[in-house]
Enzyme design. Structure first.
Site, PDB file in Angstrom:
ATOM      1  N   ARG A  48      -6.953  -3.273   0.405  1.00 40.49           N
ATOM      2  CA  ARG A  48      -6.012  -2.331   1.007  1.00 40.49           C
ATOM      3  C   ARG A  48      -6.139  -2.231   2.525  1.00 40.49           C
ATOM      4  O   ARG A  48      -7.239  -2.136   3.066  1.00 40.49           O
ATOM      5  CB  ARG A  48      -6.226  -0.928   0.422  1.00 40.49           C
ATOM      6  CG  ARG A  48      -5.188   0.087   0.923  1.00 40.49           C
ATOM      7  CD  ARG A  48      -5.489   1.500   0.502  1.00 40.49           C
ATOM      8  NE  ARG A  48      -4.437   2.416   0.928  1.00 40.49           N
ATOM      9  CZ  ARG A  48      -4.587   3.718   1.092  1.00 40.49           C
ATOM     10  NH1 ARG A  48      -5.760   4.278   0.839  1.00 40.49           N
ATOM     11  NH2 ARG A  48      -3.581   4.467   1.482  1.00 40.49           N
TER      12      ARG A  48
ATOM     13  N   CYS B  36      -1.294  -4.548   1.496  1.00 40.94           N
ATOM     14  CA  CYS B  36      -2.526  -4.991   0.867  1.00 40.94           C
ATOM     15  C   CYS B  36      -2.392  -6.436   0.409  1.00 40.94           C
ATOM     16  O   CYS B  36      -1.367  -7.082   0.611  1.00 40.94           O
ATOM     17  CB  CYS B  36      -2.868  -4.103  -0.327  1.00 40.94           C
ATOM     18  SG  CYS B  36      -1.735  -4.266  -1.718  1.00 40.94           S
TER      19      CYS B  36
ATOM     20  N   GLY C 231      11.375  -8.304  15.619  1.00 42.66           N
ATOM     21  CA  GLY C 231      12.827  -8.490  15.707  1.00 42.66           C
ATOM     22  C   GLY C 231      13.403  -9.550  14.806  1.00 42.66           C
ATOM     23  O   GLY C 231      14.580  -9.897  14.939  1.00 42.66           O
TER      24      GLY C 231
ATOM     25  N   SER D  59      -4.931   0.549   4.891  1.00 42.21           N
ATOM     26  CA  SER D  59      -4.476   1.936   4.732  1.00 42.21           C
ATOM     27  C   SER D  59      -3.461   2.302   5.808  1.00 42.21           C
ATOM     28  O   SER D  59      -3.776   2.254   7.005  1.00 42.21           O
ATOM     29  CB  SER D  59      -5.668   2.892   4.792  1.00 42.21           C
ATOM     30  OG  SER D  59      -6.618   2.566   3.804  1.00 42.21           O
ATOM     31  N   ILE D  60      -2.262   2.714   5.373  1.00 42.50           N
ATOM     32  CA  ILE D  60      -1.192   3.054   6.312  1.00 42.50           C
ATOM     33  C   ILE D  60      -0.527   4.381   5.958  1.00 42.50           C
ATOM     34  O   ILE D  60      -0.340   5.247   6.812  1.00 42.50           O
ATOM     35  CB  ILE D  60      -0.144   1.918   6.358  1.00 42.50           C
ATOM     36  CG1 ILE D  60      -0.772   0.675   7.030  1.00 42.50           C
ATOM     37  CG2 ILE D  60       1.107   2.348   7.122  1.00 42.50           C
ATOM     38  CD1 ILE D  60       0.102  -0.537   7.032  1.00 42.50           C
TER      39      ILE D  60
END
Length: 552
Positions: free
Chosen positions: A52, A2, A374, A54-55
């Site tokens: 936010r 967020c 990476g 959202s995950i």
């Protein structure tokens, strides 16, 4: 993931405006397009806004998070990868969770351990904790924290009326009492080091919290920062370990790191170049999931030298990935530059920011909200060709010349100034002044060249004020170290957190996706920093030990 913005006033007559908080938060809509919220303390001397992405716990993980009695308010940008282990421990101690969000570990962890919660977290984060019962006379205290490796940024500004902090500089600048004057010391440091070293920014009135640091403010106006973790921590004893045993430890640590970073309730993928780092990421991840992994690569029109799509396609095919590519045209490249300045807030001297944005936009358009990248592998395992070049140059020429009497060196310097290009004279000058050869992997302007490009040049003594303290910090912990070990430390202190990780954060967030960095798991970092340098650069091969692992 967020964007957060907070205000902490130390003047009784100064109250926080909720409308202004939300207006500032909305400058970071790209960081959090899914939700918008705010919170004001009862006395209105503290306020926080939030955007936010959202995950984790998509439906229930809204912020800010409040304690059961409303005295503690927590806002977290990032991910806490060990939140389930912490949850189990905290619930055994009597804490009652209200959500499945990883961020709630910060709330209950703070209630249980106070400021010491920062040492228990594994993840990437920048967060604030407002505690209305702490501070002088129990009148309120604010805790700010940035993760150990500096993956997530946190900026702040101290004014006579209090403290303003945010995930991005532009949100802080929405408040009229924040100075926009440039910090010319930071400008000079940027011209040399490609990014401003923490804690400075290009704005004289705004600073950034260094990696592994916390800041504490109270309503008396007192403010302090202190380090809670150092890149030199977590060393492992490998003195009796064979090469094969070290390779096995790297494999186990990287595998665990990738597994931790699969924590998500939304689709995820991998940025794939076809090189060792991203290919290892994909190879190990493919053993953990039962579907084709989405991979993404980017190329620039008419730039065959940087085009790695052929390699990426090959690797993706080997692991049955669902591969996607984007070609950035000349028009798209130049057309993004104005937007890039908006998303960066302060310049990052790295043209990779442009293709990185289009790569992030590709991932977003294909439905991936989380990607693995990476970054960190080249520093930890000595993958840069410049490390090899500098290491060999230091051993064969620089160190012997540096050891000569000053009168001899100065004579050579005066002669060289007449016949050699400035770039080579710079190294002779460093040796003459008994300075270290390596100043970082992205050094641009020398002091003499800056005198020609700056209208008001003042020698900011970058070596003695920035570079030398990094070396002194390392040497105070390890007395017998190689040139390569010490050079890597310089990049881990500055180039990695303030240039490379910030380009990833700002460009991925510009496209509203979250980038995770498995090579920067703190346990893997401790292990990598413990590996002898002769196993990182060996027989003319950079990143030797990681390449050996990839071959198994």
């Amino acid at each position: 993931m967020c964007g957060i913005i907070g205000v902490f006033n130390n003047k009784l007559q100064k109250v926080v405006s909720n409308a202004q908080i939300l207006k500032a938060a909305d400058t970071m809509t790209h960081r959090g397009p899914d939700d918008r919220a705010s919170f004001l303390s009862k006395d209105q001397r503290f306020g926080v806004g939030y955007r936010r992405l959202s995950i984790v716990d998509v439906d229930g993980g809204r912020q800010p998070l409040l304690s059961s009695d409303g005295s503690v308010c927590v806002n977290v940008n990032g991910e806490i990868y060990n939140h389930l282990e912490l949850r189990k421990e905290l619930e055994n101690r009597g804490h009652v969770y209200q959500t499945n969000s990883d961020s709630e570990a910060v709330l209950h962890g703070y209630e249980e351990w106070g400021v010491d919660i920062v040492g228990k977290l594994k993840g990437m984060y920048a967060f604030s904790v407002y505690d209305s019962n702490e501070g002088v006379g129990g009148k309120g205290r604010l805790l700010l924290a940035r993760d150990k490796l500096g993956i997530k940024p946190l900026y702040y500004s101290i004014t006579p009326e209090g403290l303003t902090y945010a995930s991005e500089i532009k949100a802080i600048l929405k408040f009229s009492d924040i100075s926009r004057e440039p910090d010319m010391i930071a400008v000079s440091q940027y011209l040399t080091m490609s990014a401003t070293p923490a804690p400075r920014t290009m704005f004289a009135g705004i600073q950034k919290l260094p990696p592994g640091h916390i800041a504490i403010a109270d309503l008396n106006g007192d403010f302090e920062t202190r380090e809670y973790w150092n890149i030199l921590d977590n060393r492992v004893d490998l003195s009796d370990a064979s090469e094969d045993e070290i390779i096995e430890q790297i494999s186990e640590s990287l595998t665990l790191s990738i597994r931790r970073r699969l924590m998500t309730d939304v689709p995820f993928g991998v940025f794939l170049s076809g090189g060792v780092d991203s290919s290892l990421n994909l190879a190990l991840m493919s053993q953990m999931v039962n579907r084709p992994i989405d991979t993404f690569s980017v190329a620039i029109e008419n730039d065959e030298v940087s085009n790695e799509n052929k390699h990426a396609r090959y690797v993706a095919n080997q692991f049955g990935a669902n591969h996607n590519e984007v070609l950035v045209t000349d028009k798209e490249f130049t057309g993004f530059l104005t937007d890039m300045a908006y998303y960066q807030d302060e310049p990052l001297a790295d043209p990779v920011c442009v293709p990185l944005y289009y790569l992030s936009a590709l991932a977003k358009s294909n439905g991936s909200t989380v990607v693995h990248v990476g970054e960190g592998a080249d520093e930890l395992f000595a993958g840069y060709g410049n490390y090899a070049l500098m290491n060999d140059f230091h051993r064969s020429l620089y160190a012997p010349f540096r050891g000569l009497p000053y009168s001899v060196k100065n004579l050579v310097l005066q002669t060289a100034d007449l016949i050699l290009p400035e770039s080579k004279v710079e190294y002779i000058n460093r040796a003459t002044l008994n300075q270290e050869l390596f100043w970082g992997g992205a050094v641009v302007f020398s002091e003499s060249s800056k005198q020609r490009v700056m209208n008001e040049y003042i020698d900011q003594k970058i070596y003695s004020n920035v570079i030398e303290p990094y070396y002194e910090e390392y040497d105070s912990r390890f007395t017998k170290s190689s040139f390569l070990d010490r050079a890597i430390h310089i990049d881990l202190k500055h180039r990695l957190p303030e240039l490379l990780l910030m380009r990833v954060d700002k460009m991925s967030m510009a496209a509203s996706i979250e980038a995770r960095v498995p090579f920067l798991d703190e346990d893997l970092v401790g292990l990598a920093n413990s590996i002898p340098s002769e196993l990182k650069y060996k027989s003319g091969i950079t990143k030797y030990i990681l390449r050996k692992m990839a071959m198994k």
